[in-house]
Design a protein around this motif. Structure first.
Motif, PDB file in Angstrom:
ATOM      1  N   TYR A  84       5.800  -9.296   6.248  1.00  0.00           N
ATOM      2  CA  TYR A  84       7.125  -8.698   6.392  1.00  0.00           C
ATOM      3  C   TYR A  84       7.636  -8.899   7.821  1.00  0.00           C
ATOM      4  N   LYS A 109       1.516   3.102 -12.127  1.00  0.00           N
ATOM      5  CA  LYS A 109       1.196   3.682 -10.819  1.00  0.00           C
ATOM      6  C   LYS A 109       0.663   5.111 -10.971  1.00  0.00           C
ATOM      7  N   LYS A 127       7.008   3.968  -3.108  1.00  0.00           N
ATOM      8  CA  LYS A 127       8.026   3.873  -2.060  1.00  0.00           C
ATOM      9  C   LYS A 127       8.457   5.274  -1.619  1.00  0.00           C
ATOM     10  N   ASN A 128       8.562   6.174  -2.590  1.00  0.00           N
ATOM     11  CA  ASN A 128       9.000   7.539  -2.329  1.00  0.00           C
ATOM     12  C   ASN A 128       7.890   8.307  -1.606  1.00  0.00           C
ATOM     13  N   LYS A 129       8.150   8.692  -0.374  1.00  0.00           N
ATOM     14  CA  LYS A 129       7.151   9.394   0.439  1.00  0.00           C
ATOM     15  C   LYS A 129       6.829  10.777  -0.118  1.00  0.00           C
ATOM     16  N   ASN A 145       2.217  -6.253   5.723  1.00  0.00           N
ATOM     17  CA  ASN A 145       2.991  -5.856   6.885  1.00  0.00           C
ATOM     18  C   ASN A 145       3.235  -7.051   7.806  1.00  0.00           C
ATOM     19  N   ARG A 181       3.889  -3.959  -3.567  1.00  0.00           N
ATOM     20  CA  ARG A 181       3.225  -2.744  -4.067  1.00  0.00           C
ATOM     21  C   ARG A 181       2.548  -3.009  -5.410  1.00  0.00           C
ATOM     22  N   GLU A 196       9.457  -5.849  -1.323  1.00  0.00           N
ATOM     23  CA  GLU A 196       8.647  -4.674  -0.980  1.00  0.00           C
ATOM     24  C   GLU A 196       7.962  -4.103  -2.233  1.00  0.00           C
ATOM     25  N   GLU A 197       8.698  -3.993  -3.327  1.00  0.00           N
ATOM     26  CA  GLU A 197       8.132  -3.469  -4.577  1.00  0.00           C
ATOM     27  C   GLU A 197       7.158  -4.472  -5.182  1.00  0.00           C
TER      28      GLU A 197
END
Length: 195
Positions: free
Chosen positions: A186, A81, A120-122, A183, A24, A20-21
């Motif tokens: 995944y 980022k 990742k952190n919303k 997506n 990103r 996942e990372e």
């Protein structure tokens, strides 16, 4: 070109990263490359039109993109980022204030989506969303009181409006495309695991 695309896409990637990372980081690398190409198109356009006022600023922005890629290459991912979001916001803000009514703020549209995809952190993504929206409102309030660095003809203003909207649409398309592709990848991995 494909090798360059692959090389840039893999910057910041290390073997121990969760998938996942890694997605990103790959997306951020690709966005940097797309940003570089968009800035290059503005650079060439301004050379062709004989508008040299903003060329030094475009070169500085290209250097910022290169610096962000360097940070990713050195695996300073968190810094890369945050640096990308802040610098892009400031650069778009500068052009929004000092180019007059060329609709530069259209570039904020993909910028609003970018944090949702690279963080990742919303809460961090929502923070950047909120600050970007506040920044846009402040810029729009200040814009009428700021004297543009160059006075453009009505035709040039119309041309840059179209160019700004087109570039924002292209970047938004790529963000959506890569998010959708990641997506789907995944989901297919989940289906294989379930089988």
């Amino acid at each position: 070109m494909k090798k360059l695309w692959s090389f840039i896409s893999d910057m910041g990637y290390s073997a121990g990263l969760p998938p996942e990372e890694a997605r990103r980081i790959k997306l951020l690398c690709r966005l940097n490359l797309i940003s570089f190409l968009v800035l290059l198109s503005y650079f060439i356009t301004e050379l062709i039109l004989g508008i040299y006022t903003f060329i030094p600023f475009l070169i500085v922005m290209e250097l910022f993109v290169a610096l962000d890629l360097f940070l990713l290459y050195k695996q300073a991912v968190a810094l890369a980022k945050n640096f990308a979001i802040v610098i892009v916001s400031l650069c778009i803000g500068f052009f929004t204030l000092y180019t007059g009514d060329t609709f530069s703020e259209a570039s904020f549209i993909p910028l609003v989506a970018m944090p949702l995809i690279i963080f990742k952190n919303k809460k961090v993504a929502l923070y950047y969303l909120f600050t970007t929206l506040v920044f846009v409102v402040v810029l729009k309030k200040l814009q009428p009181s700021v004297i543009p660095l160059i006075i453009l003809t009505n035709e040039e203003i119309a041309f840059f409006r179209i160019l700004n909207i087109a570039c924002a649409a292209i970047i938004t398309y790529f963000i959506t495309y890569y998010f959708k592709a990641a997506n789907e990848e995944y989901e297919s991995a989940l289906v294989k695991m379930h089988e």
